[in-house]
Design an enzyme around this catalytic site. Structure first.
Site, PDB file in Angstrom:
ATOM      1  N   GLN A 268      -3.079 -11.985   8.265  1.00  9.81           N
ATOM      2  CA  GLN A 268      -3.262 -11.686   6.849  1.00  9.81           C
ATOM      3  C   GLN A 268      -2.564 -12.726   5.984  1.00  9.81           C
ATOM      4  O   GLN A 268      -3.115 -13.206   4.983  1.00  9.81           O
ATOM      5  CB  GLN A 268      -2.717 -10.294   6.540  1.00  9.81           C
TER       6      GLN A 268
ATOM      7  N   GLU B 135       5.719 -11.409   7.422  1.00  6.97           N
ATOM      8  CA  GLU B 135       5.122 -12.171   8.522  1.00  6.97           C
ATOM      9  C   GLU B 135       4.609 -11.280   9.641  1.00  6.97           C
ATOM     10  O   GLU B 135       3.936 -11.777  10.543  1.00  6.97           O
ATOM     11  CB  GLU B 135       6.134 -13.176   9.077  1.00  6.97           C
ATOM     12  N   LYS B 136       4.887  -9.972   9.594  1.00  4.03           N
ATOM     13  CA  LYS B 136       4.360  -9.090  10.650  1.00  4.03           C
ATOM     14  C   LYS B 136       2.845  -9.178  10.705  1.00  4.03           C
ATOM     15  O   LYS B 136       2.252  -9.207  11.776  1.00  4.03           O
ATOM     16  CB  LYS B 136       4.790  -7.642  10.417  1.00  4.03           C
ATOM     17  N   ASP B 137       2.216  -9.200   9.540  1.00  3.63           N
ATOM     18  CA  ASP B 137       0.760  -9.351   9.468  1.00  3.63           C
ATOM     19  C   ASP B 137       0.444 -10.846   9.334  1.00  3.63           C
ATOM     20  O   ASP B 137       0.014 -11.311   8.271  1.00  3.63           O
ATOM     21  CB  ASP B 137       0.210  -8.557   8.285  1.00  3.63           C
TER      22      ASP B 137
ATOM     23  N   ARG C  47       2.471   2.655   9.507  1.00  2.00           N
ATOM     24  CA  ARG C  47       1.731   3.436  10.510  1.00  2.00           C
ATOM     25  C   ARG C  47       2.615   3.886  11.669  1.00  2.00           C
ATOM     26  O   ARG C  47       2.158   4.675  12.496  1.00  2.00           O
ATOM     27  CB  ARG C  47       0.530   2.638  11.015  1.00  2.00           C
TER      28      ARG C  47
ATOM     29  N   MET D 234       0.830  -1.203   0.000  1.00  5.09           N
ATOM     30  CA  MET D 234       0.000   0.000   0.000  1.00  5.09           C
ATOM     31  C   MET D 234       0.866   1.255   0.000  1.00  5.09           C
ATOM     32  O   MET D 234       0.390   2.358   0.280  1.00  5.09           O
ATOM     33  CB  MET D 234      -0.958   0.010   1.187  1.00  5.09           C
TER      34      MET D 234
ATOM     35  N   HIS E  70       9.434  -3.649   3.552  1.00  7.99           N
ATOM     36  CA  HIS E  70       9.063  -3.855   2.159  1.00  7.99           C
ATOM     37  C   HIS E  70      10.302  -4.148   1.307  1.00  7.99           C
ATOM     38  O   HIS E  70      10.258  -4.966   0.382  1.00  7.99           O
ATOM     39  CB  HIS E  70       8.364  -2.614   1.596  1.00  7.99           C
TER      40      HIS E  70
ATOM     41  N   TYR F 115       4.140   3.891   0.915  1.00 10.68           N
ATOM     42  CA  TYR F 115       4.888   4.447   2.038  1.00 10.68           C
ATOM     43  C   TYR F 115       5.887   3.386   2.535  1.00 10.68           C
ATOM     44  O   TYR F 115       5.876   2.978   3.694  1.00 10.68           O
ATOM     45  CB  TYR F 115       3.973   4.933   3.153  1.00 10.68           C
ATOM     46  N   LEU F 116       6.729   2.969   1.598  1.00 12.13           N
ATOM     47  CA  LEU F 116       7.568   1.792   1.790  1.00 12.13           C
ATOM     48  C   LEU F 116       8.654   2.033   2.838  1.00 12.13           C
ATOM     49  O   LEU F 116       9.152   3.145   3.008  1.00 12.13           O
ATOM     50  CB  LEU F 116       8.208   1.403   0.455  1.00 12.13           C
TER      51      LEU F 116
END
Length: 287
Positions: free
Chosen positions: A155, A150-152, A189, A30, A37, A32-33
């Site tokens: 998801q 893997e943070k999410d 974020r 999404m 990323h 704002y790398l």
């Protein structure tokens, strides 16, 4: 590096690459790398894939009161990072390009059970939005390796199950969480954090580490592990706990007593920033 804005151009380019014998790597973002990323892009580039990074802030995965309008964006910066990483193609579509009939209300992708707890309980429409846009990206990219952090963790589990259930010709590759020196997981974020909140935010990681250590020391009661993690997070005045849980690492279902490969997950607010983290653990089955 090519920057494309249409699905048709992207499909055509990738089809030609496969026809020439190349494999394709997909890195959905999404924007704002950050360095997390970058590791996904590096993994794809190192695999000699033709690497496609997508930069698209997906409105479907934001709830009505969430931060869609203020989500951080800086496409020039993102493009520079992609080029430095050796990415071949960036797809930066408009909302109208991705959803030409308007954001879908009649068609969506839902992955039951795995998406029900934790994020699914706190953000009821979130995972349908994620699964829908990722299914579109898989269709755009075609046969590929798709790289996710893997943070999410929840998801990642949802996407793996979706890809398997819907027979996408996609190898979903999970990549380790990238952290700051004090343990804070990198996240777009994090830009919302004040100086004081940034100091407090690593409590999320260290509480999960403490929960994993309790399991390693022999704790097999999931309620006690959840309570330990929650107590440590709540001890930080700037942290506002959303949830703390421990579940089977693959199915994300509760295990009682704890056994096998597990994942501890937590979410908390620090001012404007709602942050997620997780930690792995293994518990021997009771004898």
């Amino acid at each position: 590096m090519q920057v494309l804005t249409t699905i048709a151009e992207t499909r055509s380019l990738l089809d030609k690459a496969r026809a020439a014998g190349r494999s394709v790597g997909l890195v959905p973002t999404m924007g704002y790398l950050h360095a997390g990323h970058r590791t996904l892009m590096d993994r794809s580039v190192a695999s000699r894939d033709v690497t496609l990074a997508t930069v698209f802030v997906n409105p479907l995965q934001f709830g009505a009161s969430e931060d869609l309008s203020t989500y951080p964006r800086d496409f020039d910066r993102d493009a520079a990072m992609c080029e430095a990483a050796g990415v071949d193609v960036v797809l930066h579509p408009s909302v109208e390009e991705m959803y030409p009939l308007g954001t879908p209300t009649l068609t969506s992708v839902s992955v039951a059970e795995i998406s029900a707890r934790m994020e699914g309980a706190s953000r009821p429409t979130h995972f349908a939005g994620v699964a829908t846009v990722v299914s579109k990206l898989f269709n755009i990219a075609g046969p590929c390796h798709a790289y996710f952090g893997e943070k999410d963790w929840q998801q990642l589990a949802v996407i793996r199950r979706m890809a398997a259930d819907l027979s996408f010709p996609v190898d979903v590759v999970g990549c380790p969480t990238v952290r700051e020196a004090d343990g804070l997981a990198l996240s777009s974020r994090n830009a919302y954090l004040t100086v004081e909140e940034r100091v407090a935010a690593p409590v999320l990681h260290w509480a999960l580490v403490a929960g994993a250590a309790a399991i390693a020391a022999g704790e097999r009661d999931p309620a006690r592990v959840r309570a330990l993690v929650a107590e440590l997070i709540r001890a930080e005045p700037l942290a506002h706990l959303d949830y703390a849980d421990v579940v089977d690492a693959e199915t994300l279902q509760e295990v009682d007593p704890l056994a096998g490969k597990l994942r501890l997950l937590a979410a908390a607010r620090f001012g404007r920033a709602r942050l997620l983290d997780n930690e792995g653990a293994t518990a021997a089955a009771p004898t």
